[in-house]
Design an enzyme around this catalytic site. Structure first.
Site, PDB file in Angstrom:
ATOM      1  N   CYS A  40      88.821  -5.907  44.073  1.00  0.00           N
ATOM      2  CA  CYS A  40      88.297  -7.029  44.607  1.00  0.00           C
ATOM      3  C   CYS A  40      88.846  -7.155  45.987  1.00  0.00           C
ATOM      4  O   CYS A  40      89.939  -6.565  46.383  1.00  0.00           O
ATOM      5  CB  CYS A  40      89.262  -8.306  44.077  1.00  0.00           C
ATOM      6  SG  CYS A  40      88.973  -9.969  44.462  1.00  0.00           S
TER       7      CYS A  40
ATOM      8  N   ASP B 104      96.366 -13.251  36.619  1.00  0.00           N
ATOM      9  CA  ASP B 104      95.179 -12.375  36.538  1.00  0.00           C
ATOM     10  C   ASP B 104      94.940 -11.562  37.750  1.00  0.00           C
ATOM     11  O   ASP B 104      94.951 -11.955  38.717  1.00  0.00           O
ATOM     12  CB  ASP B 104      93.744 -13.245  36.357  1.00  0.00           C
ATOM     13  CG  ASP B 104      92.567 -12.624  36.601  1.00  0.00           C
ATOM     14  OD1 ASP B 104      92.428 -11.598  36.060  1.00  0.00           O
ATOM     15  OD2 ASP B 104      91.673 -13.285  36.791  1.00  0.00           O
TER      16      ASP B 104
ATOM     17  N   GLY C 182      84.090  -4.509  40.217  1.00  0.00           N
ATOM     18  CA  GLY C 182      84.490  -5.906  40.584  1.00  0.00           C
ATOM     19  C   GLY C 182      82.985  -6.866  40.372  1.00  0.00           C
ATOM     20  O   GLY C 182      82.109  -6.466  40.661  1.00  0.00           O
ATOM     21  N   MET C 183      83.491  -8.023  39.753  1.00  0.00           N
ATOM     22  CA  MET C 183      82.379  -8.941  39.576  1.00  0.00           C
ATOM     23  C   MET C 183      81.855  -9.586  40.974  1.00  0.00           C
ATOM     24  O   MET C 183      80.767 -10.240  40.763  1.00  0.00           O
ATOM     25  CB  MET C 183      82.686  -9.787  38.578  1.00  0.00           C
ATOM     26  CG  MET C 183      83.214  -9.587  37.176  1.00  0.00           C
ATOM     27  SD  MET C 183      82.033  -8.351  36.354  1.00  0.00           S
ATOM     28  CE  MET C 183      80.807  -9.719  36.148  1.00  0.00           C
ATOM     29  N   GLY C 184      82.456  -9.176  41.957  1.00  0.00           N
ATOM     30  CA  GLY C 184      82.112  -9.651  43.209  1.00  0.00           C
ATOM     31  C   GLY C 184      81.362  -8.460  43.779  1.00  0.00           C
ATOM     32  O   GLY C 184      80.975  -8.666  45.121  1.00  0.00           O
TER      33      GLY C 184
ATOM     34  N   ARG D 140      79.709 -16.880  39.989  1.00  0.00           N
ATOM     35  CA  ARG D 140      81.244 -16.834  40.021  1.00  0.00           C
ATOM     36  C   ARG D 140      81.988 -17.309  41.422  1.00  0.00           C
ATOM     37  O   ARG D 140      82.975 -17.510  41.487  1.00  0.00           O
ATOM     38  CB  ARG D 140      81.913 -15.441  39.488  1.00  0.00           C
ATOM     39  CG  ARG D 140      83.425 -15.459  39.436  1.00  0.00           C
ATOM     40  CD  ARG D 140      83.855 -14.379  38.593  1.00  0.00           C
ATOM     41  NE  ARG D 140      85.179 -14.300  38.504  1.00  0.00           N
ATOM     42  CZ  ARG D 140      86.173 -14.027  39.134  1.00  0.00           C
ATOM     43  NH1 ARG D 140      86.025 -13.476  40.482  1.00  0.00           N
ATOM     44  NH2 ARG D 140      87.373 -14.342  38.461  1.00  0.00           N
TER      45      ARG D 140
ATOM     46  N   GLU E 297     111.567   4.679  47.201  1.00  0.00           N
ATOM     47  CA  GLU E 297     112.704   5.212  46.353  1.00  0.00           C
ATOM     48  C   GLU E 297     112.532   4.673  44.938  1.00  0.00           C
ATOM     49  O   GLU E 297     113.179   5.468  44.074  1.00  0.00           O
ATOM     50  CB  GLU E 297     113.973   4.616  47.187  1.00  0.00           C
ATOM     51  CG  GLU E 297     115.253   5.297  46.278  1.00  0.00           C
ATOM     52  CD  GLU E 297     116.245   4.484  46.975  1.00  0.00           C
ATOM     53  OE1 GLU E 297     117.198   5.010  47.615  1.00  0.00           O
ATOM     54  OE2 GLU E 297     116.577   3.287  46.754  1.00  0.00           O
TER      55      GLU E 297
ATOM     56  N   GLY F 105     109.847   4.859  42.955  1.00  0.00           N
ATOM     57  CA  GLY F 105     109.074   5.555  42.464  1.00  0.00           C
ATOM     58  C   GLY F 105     109.221   7.067  42.526  1.00  0.00           C
ATOM     59  O   GLY F 105     110.501   7.549  42.799  1.00  0.00           O
TER      60      GLY F 105
END
Length: 522
Positions: A341, A374, A423-425, A437, A508, A510
């Site tokens: 997105c 979401d 993406g739906m956009g 949307r 750090e 990760g």
């Protein structure tokens, strides 16, 4: 009576023995309560914040993840698949419900096509991705006809809605001397089937009793072939990790949600979905605080009062309050946080997902409206953060994309199996119809708010989602929360503390300092 002073008591681990034996209710200021951290003018993502550990007095398996999708719908795991056309169609919806979550069918299609997806999901009892083609007896088979499958089904007319006559196994066909002959010349006869409402143990019993290797499952309402099940498929299911309770309706079919828009034409789509037995609808909009969505909420609650409506997307308390007052049964939170997105980049609006979830949940909880976090979910730690910050469920797109159950075919690129994820956009998706949307108009310019990409093959969600849920349970255990309700109460009572992480702290936290490594979640 004589009382000891603390300095006269035996010492253990640097503490007086009486204090070392059990945790003391000492007031020790450490970290920040959520209400303080999220009111300093910063927009935090999940990676920006970290919870401080609390006290453990229960086993990991004691953690309960059952939750609410809406005011009226309960789930045994807090997982929802996103209504994206590269994430959720019937196979994904069935698999999610089988695991105890729910799938939301996308609406980037015609109402009749979406109805067909709903009908397919509702007619199944097994989360099986059946990749088979159908031919008529007079057809000639080519190798490409098998696709990624291992069997071709033969019916009277070559369609799934006609009588089953036989089948051809790929392993048999490749060894044929005359591959140019008609299918009827070499197919194996098949004069039996089972209803698509059969459960796994019923199909296994049928195959054992008949002494056969495969059986088609047929929908009783119209005679359409739904799947082809084999002994190998059943053995594969038995190897998957233990799952929770499935998400079922009182009639025994899987819970399935579906997305709709807010245009007048979506009222017809809604009518199709209600006839198909949809259990909840999601009003799919990138910015849900609009007159269009408020009017649609009121229309649905008046026309179909028994249907649960999930509104969104929202990221502020003000947006949430408007939708709550209109009558929503659940709220979807997130704006621009998904991996594909670009809303925040293109439109300069949105909010860091950690802040959005906390802010919206704080207002929604007062009305008993569950929140769906979401977007922004890349690992099990993000799921833990979303849930503890107030969400009741998490909606996932990229986390599930590329799985066996996601729509689309695999392609091989540089030796890796990939599936498309968009993406739906994205312009590609908007051209197909998802521009509504974003409150777009088909006759006007389209501005992309998403991209098209690819994700690596993840295998089946029936395998990796249960592992993710166990990791979530371990996170809850570290926080001293034995359930979602417990986590929310610990956060509200300021027992759980958080801190913001610097860039160095995130690095750090990760994997670091290695020349090379292989990272496996399970």
């Amino acid at each position: 009576m004589y009382k000891h002073n603390l300095w006269e008591l035996p010492i253990l681990n640097g503490l007086p023995l009486a204090m070392a034996e059990k945790p003391q209710n000492l007031i020790l200021e450490d970290g920040f309560p959520a209400v303080k951290l999220f009111n300093q003018g910063y927009s935090y993502t999940y990676d920006d914040v970290i919870f401080l550990p609390h006290y453990i007095d229960f086993a990991t398996d004691s953690v309960q993840l059952n939750t609410k999708l809406t005011k009226n719908i309960s789930l045994s795991i807090p997982c929802v698949s996103s209504p994206m056309d590269t994430v959720t169609e019937s196979y994904m919806a069935v698999a999610m419900a089988y695991l105890g979550g729910i799938g939301i069918l996308h609406s980037n299609n015609t109402p009749s096509e979406q109805f067909a997806l709903l009908e397919s999901a509702k007619s199944r009892r097994i989360p099986f991705v059946s990749d088979f083609e159908v031919k008529s007896p007079a057809d000639v088979i080519e190798l490409s006809d098998f696709g990624y499958g291992t069997v071709i089904l033969v019916t009277d007319t070559g369609s799934r809605k006609s009588r089953v006559l036989g089948y051809v196994l790929k392993s048999v066909w490749v060894n044929l001397k005359n591959k140019d002959g008609r299918v009827c010349d070499y197919m194996s006869k098949l004069d039996y089937s089972v209803p698509s409402s059969y459960h796994l143990d019923q199909i296994a019993g049928f195959l054992g009793d008949k002494g056969v290797k495969l059986v088609p499952t047929v929908r009783e309402s119209d005679g359409e072939v739904v799947d082809v099940m084999t002994l190998e498929d059943i053995e594969k299911f038995q190897e998957y990790p233990k799952r929770g309770l499935p998400s079922l309706t009182p009639n025994g079919d899987f819970l399935v949600g579906a997305a709709i828009g807010t245009r007048d034409s979506d009222k017809q789509r809604l009518e199709y979905l209600v006839k198909g037995g949809v259990d909840a609808v999601v009003l799919d909009s990138s910015q849900g605080n609009s007159i269009y969505q408020l009017d649609m909420i009121k229309y649905i609650k008046k026309t179909y009062p028994g249907l649960d409506v999930i509104g969104g997307n929202v990221v502020t308390a003000y947006q949430a309050q408007n939708l709550i007052q209109a009558g929503v049964d659940g709220l979807r939170v997130g704006m621009g946080s998904g991996s594909i997105c670009t809303t925040q980049e293109v439109c300069a609006v949105g909010r860091g997902q950690a802040t959005a979830v906390y802010k919206v949940s704080s207002i929604a909880s007062k009305s008993g409206v569950p929140v769906i976090a979401d977007g922004g979910i890349s690992n099990s730690g993000h799921i833990v953060k979303a849930l503890v910050l107030g969400a009741s469920t998490v909606m996932m797109g990229s986390y599930l994309a590329g799985s066996t159950e996601a729509p689309g075919a695999y392609v091989v690129q540089d030796g890796r199996r990939l599936k498309k994820y968009r993406g739906m956009g994205s312009l590609e998706a908007m051209t197909k119809g998802s521009d509504q949307r974003y409150l777009g108009d088909k006759s006007k310019l389209k501005i992309a708010q998403g991209v098209v990409g690819a994700v690596a093959d993840k295998g089946s969600i029936l395998k990796f989602v249960p592992y993710a849920m166990h990791a979530v349970k371990q996170g809850f255990q570290d926080l001293g929360a034995s359930s979602l309700q417990s986590a929310h109460e610990l956060l509200r009572s300021e027992v759980l503390r958080l801190e913001a992480r610097t860039g160095a702290a995130q690095a750090e936290g990760g994997v670091h300092g290695l020349v090379s490594y292989e990272k496996k979640a399970f």
